[in-house]
Design a protein around this motif. Structure first.
Motif: not given
Lengths: 84, 187
Positions: A15-16, B141-143, B151-153
């Motif tokens: 999922l990532d 939550i961010l994802r 990467e942003e997280i």
């Protein structure tokens, strides 16, 4: 054959980021014989779909938690004081 | 192009929506109320710069979202995420035997689509997110709720590698699944 523990992790990782060819093959081969990991995969997709939807769901239907009357009054007063 | 309405009406129009947006993410009623107040006060100051490119609701939510992200960034600076992971895959060893097989094999969830039609389901989902360990909740939550990429997280939460973020996300999803299974699917 990869273990269920490893497959469960790869199902989440998929999922990532895109899985490598070898990883995809491993998940596919395992899923053919393991119902548990197939259910786990479906549950992960369900959790994703629900999480993507919750903000819009509450917004559109205007349901879910609401500001308490006390908090609303406090915020209203602070806006009034700051309107110039 | 849209125009802003009278600021005196903002709270009635958007207060509950902004509150829900904040509460889902920061998981604390008082903090969520404060964020709504700060958002509306910031909007009051910034209203001369409103360009009308987005709706009033979207504009206010954008301001609120900045505050949420700043809050996450700040709390993580003060309390960094523990990145030392006790097992290889971020999934609790209790769930698997020593050969890596499920102790309790996942079975199918009945009528998951019907859950979406029920208001109570969304509250259960929010409750289960709030029950995650705080740092995992924020990562999740961010994802999944905000839709940021890993990467942003990592930048926001100061996580050293994307690999660590993937492992922690795996753990968060596993725990959320356990919670939904008990609290919604009734097992």
């Amino acid at each position: 054959m990869m273990s269920c523990k490893k497959i469960a992790n790869l199902v989440s990782v998929s999922l990532d980021r895109p899985l490598s060819f070898r990883e995809r093959l491993g998940v596919l081969a395992h899923s053919l014989i393991c119902k548990g990991c197939t259910h786990y995969n479906n549950q992960m997709l369900f959790i994703r779909a629900a999480s993507h939807r919750i903000t819009k769901q509450w917004d559109t239907h205007n349901d879910g938690p609401r500001l308490s009357p006390d908090a609303a009054l406090r915020i209203k007063n602070s806006i009034n004081q700051n309107i110039s | 192009m849209s125009q802003l309405s009278d600021p005196n009406t903002w709270l009635d129009q958007h207060g509950d929506a902004l509150f829900r947006y904040a509460l889902l993410r920061v998981r604390n009623t008082t903090l969520a109320e404060d964020m709504v107040q700060e958002t509306l006060l910031a909007a009051l100051k910034a209203r001369v710069d409103y360009a009308g490119a987005s709706s009033e609701r979207t504009w206010l939510t954008g301001i609120l979202n900045h505050k949420v992200i700043d809050h996450f960034r700040l709390t993580h600076r003060e309390q960094p995420l523990a990145e030392d992971l006790p097992d290889d895959y971020g999934i609790s060893d209790e769930l698997f035997d020593e050969r890596g097989h499920w102790m309790n094999t996942p079975s199918t969830w009945s009528n998951p689509d019907q859950a979406f039609e029920q208001q109570k389901f969304w509250e259960t989902l929010a409750e289960c997110v709030a029950r995650l360990p705080p740092r995992l909740a924020e990562l999740f939550i961010l994802r999944e709720v905000n839709g940021l990429d890993t990467e942003e997280i990592c930048k926001v939460l100061d996580i050293s590698t994307t690999n660590n973020a993937w492992v922690m996300l795996s753990r968060a999803r596993m725990q959320l699944r356990q919670c939904l299974e008990v609290k919604w699917f009734g097992r």
